[in-house]
Every structure is written in structure tokens, then in C-alpha cells.
Scaffold this motif. Sequence first.
Motif, PDB file in Angstrom:
ATOM      1  N   ARG A   1      -9.947  -7.989  -3.319  1.00 49.39           N
ATOM      2  CA  ARG A   1      -9.108  -6.812  -3.030  1.00 49.39           C
ATOM      3  C   ARG A   1      -7.993  -7.195  -2.062  1.00 49.39           C
ATOM      4  O   ARG A   1      -6.858  -6.726  -2.194  1.00 49.39           O
ATOM      5  CB  ARG A   1      -9.973  -5.693  -2.446  1.00 49.39           C
ATOM      6  CG  ARG A   1      -9.272  -4.360  -2.344  1.00 49.39           C
ATOM      7  CD  ARG A   1     -10.242  -3.190  -2.348  1.00 49.39           C
ATOM      8  NE  ARG A   1     -10.981  -3.030  -1.125  1.00 49.39           N
ATOM      9  CZ  ARG A   1     -10.619  -2.227  -0.103  1.00 49.39           C
ATOM     10  NH1 ARG A   1      -9.519  -1.521  -0.178  1.00 49.39           N
ATOM     11  NH2 ARG A   1     -11.365  -2.120   0.967  1.00 49.39           N
ATOM     12  N   ARG A   2      -8.314  -8.048  -1.106  1.00 51.34           N
ATOM     13  CA  ARG A   2      -7.296  -8.531  -0.167  1.00 51.34           C
ATOM     14  C   ARG A   2      -6.180  -9.252  -0.931  1.00 51.34           C
ATOM     15  O   ARG A   2      -4.994  -9.008  -0.705  1.00 51.34           O
ATOM     16  CB  ARG A   2      -7.962  -9.471   0.842  1.00 51.34           C
ATOM     17  CG  ARG A   2      -7.034  -9.995   1.930  1.00 51.34           C
ATOM     18  CD  ARG A   2      -7.795 -10.921   2.900  1.00 51.34           C
ATOM     19  NE  ARG A   2      -8.850 -10.230   3.594  1.00 51.34           N
ATOM     20  CZ  ARG A   2     -10.119 -10.638   3.664  1.00 51.34           C
ATOM     21  NH1 ARG A   2     -10.490 -11.776   3.084  1.00 51.34           N
ATOM     22  NH2 ARG A   2     -11.015  -9.932   4.304  1.00 51.34           N
TER      23      ARG A   2
ATOM     24  N   LEU B   1      -6.647   4.541  -5.811  1.00 51.84           N
ATOM     25  CA  LEU B   1      -7.565   5.080  -4.812  1.00 51.84           C
ATOM     26  C   LEU B   1      -8.684   4.085  -4.507  1.00 51.84           C
ATOM     27  O   LEU B   1      -9.020   3.832  -3.345  1.00 51.84           O
ATOM     28  CB  LEU B   1      -8.145   6.402  -5.322  1.00 51.84           C
ATOM     29  CG  LEU B   1      -9.119   7.114  -4.364  1.00 51.84           C
ATOM     30  CD1 LEU B   1      -8.837   8.621  -4.377  1.00 51.84           C
ATOM     31  CD2 LEU B   1     -10.573   6.880  -4.734  1.00 51.84           C
ATOM     32  N   LEU B   2      -9.260   3.496  -5.541  1.00 53.57           N
ATOM     33  CA  LEU B   2     -10.360   2.545  -5.331  1.00 53.57           C
ATOM     34  C   LEU B   2      -9.892   1.308  -4.569  1.00 53.57           C
ATOM     35  O   LEU B   2     -10.665   0.685  -3.855  1.00 53.57           O
ATOM     36  CB  LEU B   2     -10.974   2.131  -6.673  1.00 53.57           C
ATOM     37  CG  LEU B   2     -11.788   3.201  -7.389  1.00 53.57           C
ATOM     38  CD1 LEU B   2     -12.293   2.668  -8.732  1.00 53.57           C
ATOM     39  CD2 LEU B   2     -12.977   3.655  -6.540  1.00 53.57           C
TER      40      LEU B   2
ATOM     41  N   GLY C   1      -7.694   1.394  -2.241  1.00 56.55           N
ATOM     42  CA  GLY C   1      -7.217   1.770  -0.912  1.00 56.55           C
ATOM     43  C   GLY C   1      -5.701   1.793  -0.843  1.00 56.55           C
ATOM     44  O   GLY C   1      -5.108   1.570   0.203  1.00 56.55           O
TER      45      GLY C   1
ATOM     46  N   LEU D   1      -2.236   1.371   1.703  1.00 61.80           N
ATOM     47  CA  LEU D   1      -2.236   2.145   2.939  1.00 61.80           C
ATOM     48  C   LEU D   1      -2.313   1.212   4.146  1.00 61.80           C
ATOM     49  O   LEU D   1      -2.987   0.181   4.091  1.00 61.80           O
ATOM     50  CB  LEU D   1      -3.440   3.088   2.965  1.00 61.80           C
ATOM     51  CG  LEU D   1      -3.488   4.159   1.884  1.00 61.80           C
ATOM     52  CD1 LEU D   1      -4.865   4.820   1.857  1.00 61.80           C
ATOM     53  CD2 LEU D   1      -2.400   5.200   2.125  1.00 61.80           C
TER      54      LEU D   1
ATOM     55  N   GLU E   1      -4.047   1.589   6.707  1.00 63.08           N
ATOM     56  CA  GLU E   1      -5.469   1.464   7.063  1.00 63.08           C
ATOM     57  C   GLU E   1      -6.156   0.404   6.213  1.00 63.08           C
ATOM     58  O   GLU E   1      -7.048  -0.304   6.672  1.00 63.08           O
ATOM     59  CB  GLU E   1      -6.204   2.802   6.854  1.00 63.08           C
ATOM     60  CG  GLU E   1      -5.807   3.915   7.803  1.00 63.08           C
ATOM     61  CD  GLU E   1      -4.684   4.768   7.259  1.00 63.08           C
ATOM     62  OE1 GLU E   1      -3.877   4.267   6.438  1.00 63.08           O
ATOM     63  OE2 GLU E   1      -4.609   5.940   7.658  1.00 63.08           O
ATOM     64  N   THR E   2      -5.768   0.335   4.952  1.00 64.36           N
ATOM     65  CA  THR E   2      -6.376  -0.656   4.064  1.00 64.36           C
ATOM     66  C   THR E   2      -6.047  -2.070   4.531  1.00 64.36           C
ATOM     67  O   THR E   2      -6.895  -2.957   4.505  1.00 64.36           O
ATOM     68  CB  THR E   2      -5.891  -0.421   2.626  1.00 64.36           C
ATOM     69  OG1 THR E   2      -6.352   0.859   2.203  1.00 64.36           O
ATOM     70  CG2 THR E   2      -6.414  -1.489   1.684  1.00 64.36           C
TER      71      THR E   2
ATOM     72  N   GLU F   1      -5.442  -2.986   7.553  1.00 62.85           N
ATOM     73  CA  GLU F   1      -6.280  -3.260   8.723  1.00 62.85           C
ATOM     74  C   GLU F   1      -7.713  -3.548   8.301  1.00 62.85           C
ATOM     75  O   GLU F   1      -8.345  -4.483   8.788  1.00 62.85           O
ATOM     76  CB  GLU F   1      -6.266  -2.067   9.671  1.00 62.85           C
ATOM     77  CG  GLU F   1      -5.018  -1.974  10.515  1.00 62.85           C
ATOM     78  CD  GLU F   1      -5.178  -0.905  11.584  1.00 62.85           C
ATOM     79  OE1 GLU F   1      -6.094  -1.000  12.414  1.00 62.85           O
ATOM     80  OE2 GLU F   1      -4.387   0.067  11.561  1.00 62.85           O
ATOM     81  N   GLU F   2      -8.213  -2.736   7.392  1.00 64.86           N
ATOM     82  CA  GLU F   2      -9.592  -2.930   6.923  1.00 64.86           C
ATOM     83  C   GLU F   2      -9.759  -4.328   6.344  1.00 64.86           C
ATOM     84  O   GLU F   2     -10.792  -4.967   6.536  1.00 64.86           O
ATOM     85  CB  GLU F   2      -9.933  -1.878   5.851  1.00 64.86           C
ATOM     86  CG  GLU F   2     -11.361  -1.970   5.337  1.00 64.86           C
ATOM     87  CD  GLU F   2     -11.515  -1.486   3.903  1.00 64.86           C
ATOM     88  OE1 GLU F   2     -10.682  -0.692   3.424  1.00 64.86           O
ATOM     89  OE2 GLU F   2     -12.474  -1.938   3.247  1.00 64.86           O
TER      90      GLU F   2
ATOM     91  N   ASP G   1      -8.424  -7.043   7.123  1.00 63.26           N
ATOM     92  CA  ASP G   1      -8.121  -8.151   8.044  1.00 63.26           C
ATOM     93  C   ASP G   1      -6.719  -8.710   7.840  1.00 63.26           C
ATOM     94  O   ASP G   1      -6.482  -9.893   8.129  1.00 63.26           O
ATOM     95  CB  ASP G   1      -9.103  -9.331   7.847  1.00 63.26           C
ATOM     96  CG  ASP G   1     -10.459  -9.085   8.467  1.00 63.26           C
ATOM     97  OD1 ASP G   1     -10.549  -8.244   9.373  1.00 63.26           O
ATOM     98  OD2 ASP G   1     -11.418  -9.763   8.050  1.00 63.26           O
TER      99      ASP G   1
END
Lengths: 623, 623
Positions: B539-540, B593-594, B596, B605, B607-608, B610-611, B613
Amino acid sequence: MAGGYNGKLLWVNLSDGSLSTEELSELFCRRYLGGAGFVSYYLLKEVKRGIDPLGPDNKLIFALGPVTGAALPGSGRNCIGAKSPLTGGFAKAEVGGFWGAELKRAGYDAIIVEGKAERPVYLRIHDGEASLHDAGHLWGKSPKEAQNSLRAELGDERIRVAAIGIGGENQVRYACIANDLRNFAGRGGLGAVMGSKNLKAIAVRGHKMPAVAQPEKLKEYRTWLLENITLMEGFRKYGTGGAMERFEANGNLPIHNFRDGVFPDAKLISARTIKDTIRTGMEGCFACPVRCKKVIEFTEPYPVDPDYGGPEYETLAALGSNCGVGDLKALAKANELCSAYTLDTISVGGTIAFAMECFEKGLLTTGDTDGIELKFGNVDAMLEMIDRIARRKGIGELLAQGTARMAQEIGGGSQAFAMGVKGLEAGMHEPRLKAGLGLGFALHPSGADHCGAMHDELFSAEGRDLERMKSLGILEPVPADDLGPRKVSLLRYIQQGRSIGDSLVLCSFFPYDYQQVAGIISAVTGWNTGVVEMMTTGRRILTLARLFNTREGFTASDDRLPARFFSPKTGGALSKSAIDPEKLEKAKHYYYLLMGWDRETGVPLPETLEELDIPWAVEEARA
Amino acid sequence: MAGGYNGKLLWVNLSDGSLSTEELSELFCRRYLGGAGFVSYYLLKEVKRGIDPLGPDNKLIFALGPVTGAALPGSGRNCIGAKSPLTGGFAKAEVGGFWGAELKRAGYDAIIVEGKAERPVYLRIHDGEASLHDAGHLWGKSPKEAQNSLRAELGDERIRVAAIGIGGENQVRYACIANDLRNFAGRGGLGAVMGSKNLKAIAVRGHKMPAVAQPEKLKEYRTWLLENITLMEGFRKYGTGGAMERFEANGNLPIHNFRDGVFPDAKLISARTIKDTIRTGMEGCFACPVRCKKVIEFTEPYPVDPDYGGPEYETLAALGSNCGVGDLKALAKANELCSAYTLDTISVGGTIAFAMECFEKGLLTTGDTDGIELKFGNVDAMLEMIDRIARRKGIGELLAQGTARMAQEIGGGSQAFAMGVKGLEAGMHEPRLKAGLGLGFALHPSGADHCGAMHDELFSAEGRDLERMKSLGILEPVPADDLGPRKVSLLRYIQQGRSIGDSLVLCSFFPYDYQQVAGIISAVTGWNTGVVEMMTTGRRILTLARLFNTREGFTASDDRLPARFFSPKTGGALSKSAIDPEKLEKAKHYYYLLMGWDRETGVPLPETLEELDIPWAVEEARA
């Protein structure tokens, strides 16, 4: 290897006395796993919106999981769930001992108790046969008396009994259920639900060993644990509560209703002191070599029955430091009383501490308290309250409702220090020290339950837990007070992972990492599963629980902490630390997003229900 | 076991001729893994917004991964990336052979080529030493001539060469890069970028075996593969293209620019026919026992050089059925030409097929086509086009731009059948048969790349892939034409998992399940990793690629399929099947959405980031 794992459910209708069984398919078992998963499924599916938790329409669900009864430490447990009479929402609790393993051996994986018996009854399950029997002679008795009586009259000393005492009979809103006298399904008032149904006990005996798909593989995990048993050295030596002094020093210990930061008597109520003073031995649960459960005995100033075991950390903190009580023997006695009455010690301690603060603030007076000086540190008052709560006598009638209802009745701004979430009194850990724990309290479907929460400090420095976190893709330490997206992501994984533990049902104290847990599931069931499936199943379970609460009217605004956590403690290590409510809100909404719930409202999205293989829940949520 | 896995990056500045190395920390390597992960990181970090893909500011990144060069089948590969001259966005491609393993043995894990050489050069890497050399004598030559020349002048027949032919030199927008003559980093025009930098080749030789943390554990995976080699029986027997007739029957085979459903000559261009006619043997990549690569040879009606190997399925379909060509020898010749010119056969076939349809529709005339009757099925025209494209001669100048630019120039509604996404011509599989493949085409950061896509039918019935899907928590078959949330969830896992495969860099043909891949990573690096980390890393990587495209101006409206996929094929199995554009849109937004990403806009987003890393990417995305 092909799985073939499946299950068997016992339906018990107390209103008409009918009993029936239902086969649970392998697909069903893989989708909902067991334990907490079954509870989440059946509560949403079977309990209608708005019913009285203490009426005949509530259902009490006992559920085992894939590992229950297997030759693996921590596998004697079971999960119990119902609509909570304390919160009006989702309630579940896990409980150790031997009863769960015995039920598995008797051929069942779950029991759903419906309706209400006209007169007290008990349920007997013996090698696949279930029957209801009169329990008039057991009503009013303690679990110990009930267990002894049942074993004697049924002529089998190895019968395992789950039972309630008078707290459950009297429907104290936080009454619990005892397995084998010493183990408790504590939170949310499940014992009150059992009492409301006139069900005194479930007596179980079975002889069929559960099947395991890959016994050799399972053995590897048992062997690993035995070879790494030193990882649990603290538990083996002291049980829970060995860190009492450290918790006082670092601020984790709740003191005076979570208000204060200093409690010089912490050492007196530590499990280390218990070991050196009143402890006579240690006991364990089914198949477990850890033996973390204290046995205590003394006769002065009052006798304490060793059969109920010694107090756990949560009890020592809830009735001890949180009530300002540093008298260890009194706490041991309080523990015995709560056991015999089947009262959840966390909620008992929480309500007494709340009442003490109200008393000190003048919101309660001796006119309300039956003349008792209900001050922090009053040992006799604490013991007296337990008795009054169990009997709902005098002031006990108020306390038996729990802090949320008390705060409503007492008013005067007391809600700000009614230390619970959704009506469930907070577990004995400190959000101002561990922000993720606070977020977990706010978001847990049961309320401020520490069992599904995280202990942030474990992920802020090198160690086994950091390694476990890295295996989730979060590669660097996350500070304990952080509430950013990495913490949110970690929390959801921990909650999802814990949902799996609670579905297996496996003790949460074991140091297995997620890969190992997936391997254990695979060994027992034969499924070629992995941690992603575990996490998906965990999300499914949490989403079902969320839907249950949503249907009962809970909204995002119920995912909140009491205001006290937004200010520092008085004195001690956390005299300058507090939760930032804005950061908490932001974190909460990111959690919703990660779960596939509407980011604003927290309501699970229809797409998420489809994604999670639970399309039926779309309709159910509207029902 | 402690990891200690890390990496070494070679910076090559062609503008000033400077070379330098940089150590890559273990944390960096764990966060971005290698291959596609490194490419995603460095493209976002190092390539500035809006630069000319064919100018000196573009950077060409060669990246190996943790398994490269290890004693594991499929580990000879590498990934290459740059800003695409075809799409203007993110481009990466993986390539097999031996070059990757050789670079690892020479001591490097990645190369970033910056700037532009004044005159043609080649890069030599020999046991940790890198140097730039004049390549004037190689310019205009084929990869084979270049390789032979380099081996001879450097006196080492075991030197491995990555090189471009004249297609790359002439900056055809879909020129590719050849490893060891026969293996191609095909998609997105990476060869044009190499050509634009005046870099003809990279010649590599090394002798240092890469370290493996747990060699015994790694050996288990190799052994497992050898013991289960029958799972790859089709590949071993035929290579790719053995299912040509089945694909024609079920509608998967693109025919006449994805327009039609019937192609009676399918059998003539099948890998089964190749085996029975022109095939002389099979070859393999580094350390691989499967040997899926065809060797062919014939001399009439024209000679074909066996050193370039035989055509893969994608080539047979793109230049064959999709252009209406059923002449196997012509396809083998076309394959040789594309190899020698280093042109991506999928884009070559796609542009020729598009031009043929334009010609048949009268949007192109013989006045445009240098007098060539550019009709479907015109074998000579097809071969002639390849030559003109590589030389950008006459009509070849138009075709060398790719279908998207052609459609803009040609107009007349031709965009509706310009069969690509974001400008990348579609791989040779059919979204109307496999809806998830269509969704993958729409969402892949490179465009309609089949490598990162899914083959839905594998997950619609029992089998190994369904078992793999179950291990993700999706427990029941998902119909091939479904575009609901389960399909979306499956697709993102497949894309994330493929991102890991492309980062390792591991061949995608192996039947390892996700648990095994995680085990392989663990064996090589020593990290106690698992599938959740794999998926998070995936995902990253996808999020970094998404940010690259976002920064370049791509929006949700670019995540779309050409209109042709919304209508049925003419004739054949799919004469009544089409993608529902509304369902596709809905699926796309659930995918966001899945991941992020903002559910509406598809922008990741904050936040994503940050999540995941990658907080640095917040700023980078704004740059």
C-alpha cells in the motif's frame, strides 16, 4: 490438508424448556471463528433492537473457539455475551478455568440461552446430552455452594460449573459469571442477564477429545511456549499485580477515582507483597503451565476462603488504590465477597470510588449512604458497600446501577468524573499515560474495557512487541502519548488481533506473535490461513459489534472519554499530562476510516459489510 | 535472528560524468523493500513535477530486491522506472534474465541514472567498481551487436548487458530495455528515457554471492517449488501462450483492436503450435528450473535469429489476433524485430491495431500511411510498421507516439477505441471477461498494465488461488464479472501483493502463496515479517506511485477505461457482456477508500501518509 472443522450449537429456550442443536458449517466457523465472533454474530442476528437486557428477549451466549480444549496452554477459556444491562449495548467477556474445555469435550461449541425460566433452573450437559433441572435449592447460594451441591447430587466430582451468586440473582447491572469459582466473565453485567433468566448454573461434563487437524504442528507451538516460558516469568512468579509500584511511579495506577497521582501504599497491595505474606500457592487454568492465579489463605482479622483464589491486579487497583485502600487483607476479603456474589470487581471498585468522590464533594451525604462515612480510604465502608451492592440494600441499590446511571441521578457535574465509557467502568490503566489505551476505551464496543485495549509503552521501544508491530508494517517506535495515524493503525490491528484471540478463545497473556497465532489456527482447523485473514475476521467481528451498538442508538458521540482524562492528575508522574480531546476526536475518525465505517458518523458502510462477507448485516442494521 | 539486511545505491550523473555510492539502511530497505518500492520512492523524491520525460531532468532507476541473486528460482530479475514519456506519469517495469543477479553480485542494489551524456556512453560495473565509457561505436546497433561487442572488447564472455536498440535511441515513446537480449522491461517507454540520456548499455559483472540470513529456510522454499513443479507444467511445456485457443473461445483474446470476438486462426498462433513447428528448445532465467522461454529458429520465408527467443503470449496476441494476423512466422519475425529495436510489443501491437481500425474507418488513408493498405490481417503492413516505428519514418512517426497521442491527432471519435489507460496500451486480456482486470487497468499507476492486474476467473471457483484468497478473509468465490466490494478488496490485495513481488524482485509466475512469500522475505532478510507487513508495504508503494501521478496532474477522471469496454464484443463468447461504467466508478471509489485515499478525489490522505511511515511525502506531494 483439508479442514473439515465445524461446530455444534445448543439452543436452550428457558421459557418453554425446549432444547435443540444446530450444526455450524465449516464456512460459518471460518467466517465467525468462535467465541467473540459467534457472540458478535448472534447478538446482531438474534437480539432485536431495543429489548430489555434484563427481560426474556435478551439472549445469553456462551461460545468456545477452535483452540478450546486443545492440548495448548490457555485453551480452557470461553466467551460469553449478551446485550448489556449496564451499557444497553454490546457486551462480551472471556473467562478462564476449565469449564470451556469441558463443554468442548461434552460436544458443544456454543450455547444460546433464550427466554426466561419460571423458576430457578440449571442446565446440565453431559457428553452431548443437555437437560434443564430445577435449581430452587441452589438459589441464593454462592457459586461454591452451588458447585459442591451439583457435584454431590450428580455424583461426579469432575463436573465443571459456570454459575452466578446473589449479585447475578439480584440483577446487579455489573454482576458477572463464575467458571470453576475462581474465573470470571466480568464485564458488562452478563451475570445479571443470567439471573434475569432464572438460570443459576450450567454444569458440564464430557469425555470426547476435540479433533485437531495437524496435532504435530500444534505441538510445535506448545513446545515453543514451554521453551520460552521465561517470557512469562513475571506472571509465573507473581500473577498479575507485580508491577503495582512501577504503575504508581509512572502514573498508570488509578488512584482515588483516577483523580490523583500519588499513593504511598502501592507497595502494600502489590502482588509481590501478596507473595511474601498471604499467598500459599499458585494455580492455573486448563492445560496451562504458567499457573498465574494466586492462592491465598488467612483467618485474621476475618477468614478468607482459599477456594476463591486471590485478587488480580484489576481488583487490587479498583478496590485498592482507586478507593484509597491500602489494606491488603481487606482487598483479599473484598475479592472473596465479589467472587461469592459474582460481582465484577472493576465496576464494583469504579462505582465505590465514584461514590466516595461524590461523598467527599458533598454530592452524596450520610443521609444517602445509610450513615456510612463513604470517604476514600475507608476500608470498612468499601467492604460494606460490596455487601449492600450485592443485596441492593440501601445505598447499594444506587451503586448497583453503575456509575453512568449514578451520575445521572446524582447530577452536580459528576458526569465529568464518572470514569467509564458507554456506561462501563474503566479498566485499571491510565489513558493519560497510554493514549492508545484511551482511544481503545473510547472505541471498544463494550465500553472502557482494558482487555481489548493496548499498552502503548510496549510499542515505544525495542522489544518483542515492537517486533510484532513491525510485522504489521509499522517500522519505528510510536510514542506512548501519540494519537497520530500510526497509533490509530496499530490500535485497530491490536483490537482486531484481540478479537481473534477472544474468538479462538485463547488467553491474552501468551507471547505468541501474530504469525504464530495464525499458525495455531491453521494447525487446529487445517485452514491455510494467515494474519491478513485474522485481521479481516477481526474487522468483521468488530463491525458486527459496532452495528449492534448502532442499532441500539449509539453514535460517534458515545465514543468519548470522561472529561477527567483531559486534565492532568493531581500530583505524581502525570501531573502535567492529559489527553488532548481534539487529537482524540481526529484519531477516532481516522479509526472509522480504517475500519471502513463512515468517517463522520462511524456507521459501517454498506460496502464494508459486503466486503466482509456479511451482506445480511445491511438489512439487520436497518431492522 | 537479527537482520542486518541493507543495500547500496549507485548514483550516475551522465551530465557531469560523476559516480557515487550511497548506503541504504536496513530501515530504508524494510520500508521500501527494493525493486518497485525503490522506484516509487525515488521517482517521487527525486523527479521534480512537470519535467520532460525525455529531458535530462528525468531519472532512470534500476532496482534489485531482497531475493535478487539468491539461490531461488525467479530471482534474476530487476525493476526499472522513470517518468513515462508515454503517459507522462509513473512508469515501471520488471525484467527477467540474468542481469539483475549479476548486478547484485557486483555489489549494488540500485542505480539511479541522472542527467544526459553529451555523447553515447555505456556504464560498466565490475565487482563494485563503476565507470562510464564511450559508446559511439555501439550507437545504432542492436542489443545483440552491443552485447557481443562489449563482451569482446572487455574480454569477458560472462558480462551481462542491459541495452537499448534503435527504438530506444530514437526515443519511440514505448521503447523498452533488453536484459541479455531476450528479456524486456517493456512498458511505459523506459528505453526511450535511456535513449534520451545517450546511455546505450549497462554492462555488469560480479563475483560476490549475496548474503542470506537463513539459507536453510530459503532452501525449503526452493525445495517446495521443485517438489511442486507440476503446478507450473503448462509453463514448462509451452511457455506463455499455450491457452490461446481457450482464450479465443472464452473471449479473453483481444481481436481486431479489442473489437471482435471470433478469430479462427487462434490455433495457428498458439504456443502449442509453436512447440510443434518452429520451436527448437526452451530456456530459462537465472536459477530457474522452469525454463518457460521459447527458443525458435527458421530461415524461410525470412531468417529469424534464435538469440532473441520466441514470442510470448502478449506478443502473439498484440501483433497477432489484435492485428488480425494469424501468420506464426510473421509474428516470430515481428518479435525479433521488436527485440532488436527494443520496442514494447504490447504497445507496438496496440498502436498498429488502432491504426488499422482508423484506416478501416477512413480516419487514416493511404495518404497518411505512406501508401500502405493498413488493414487488419495485413501481415506485411504489420511488419513494415514495426520498422517505421523504430525509425520514426513516415507513418511510423505518428505510431511512435502511442495510441493516446494518435487519437488526439486523428480525432473523429477515435478515442473511444484507443485501447489504453492513461496512455499505456492495454495488456492482452479482456476486462469484459474479467471485471477486476478492468478495474486494475483503470487504477494501475502505469496505465493498463496486465502485470499488476488480476485474472478474475481464478477466484471464482475452487483451486489454489481461491485458497490464497481465503487466506485474505474472502471466503467464497467471487464471480469473474463482479465489481462489488469483495472484488475491490481482492484487487487491492493482489495489487499490493504484486507490488511486493515486483519489489523483491520475484517472478510472478511462481505459485507461492502469500505466507510463503512472507517466509521468503524473512529467510533472506532475517526480519520477522508477515503478510500484513507485505500488504502495508504494498500500500505504501502504490500510494507513492499514486502521489507521483497526482503531482503530475492525474485525477480520478484518469482512472477510466476506454469506452469500447462498455459495449459487448462483436461475436464470440462476450457478444452480450460489457463492463457497467457506473459499477466501475463505484468500485473505483471504494478502492480509494480501502487504500486510505480521499474517497472522492483519489488523492492519498495526509493521515494515510503518516500511517504508512511516509510523512515526508506530504510535503513532496505539494511540491
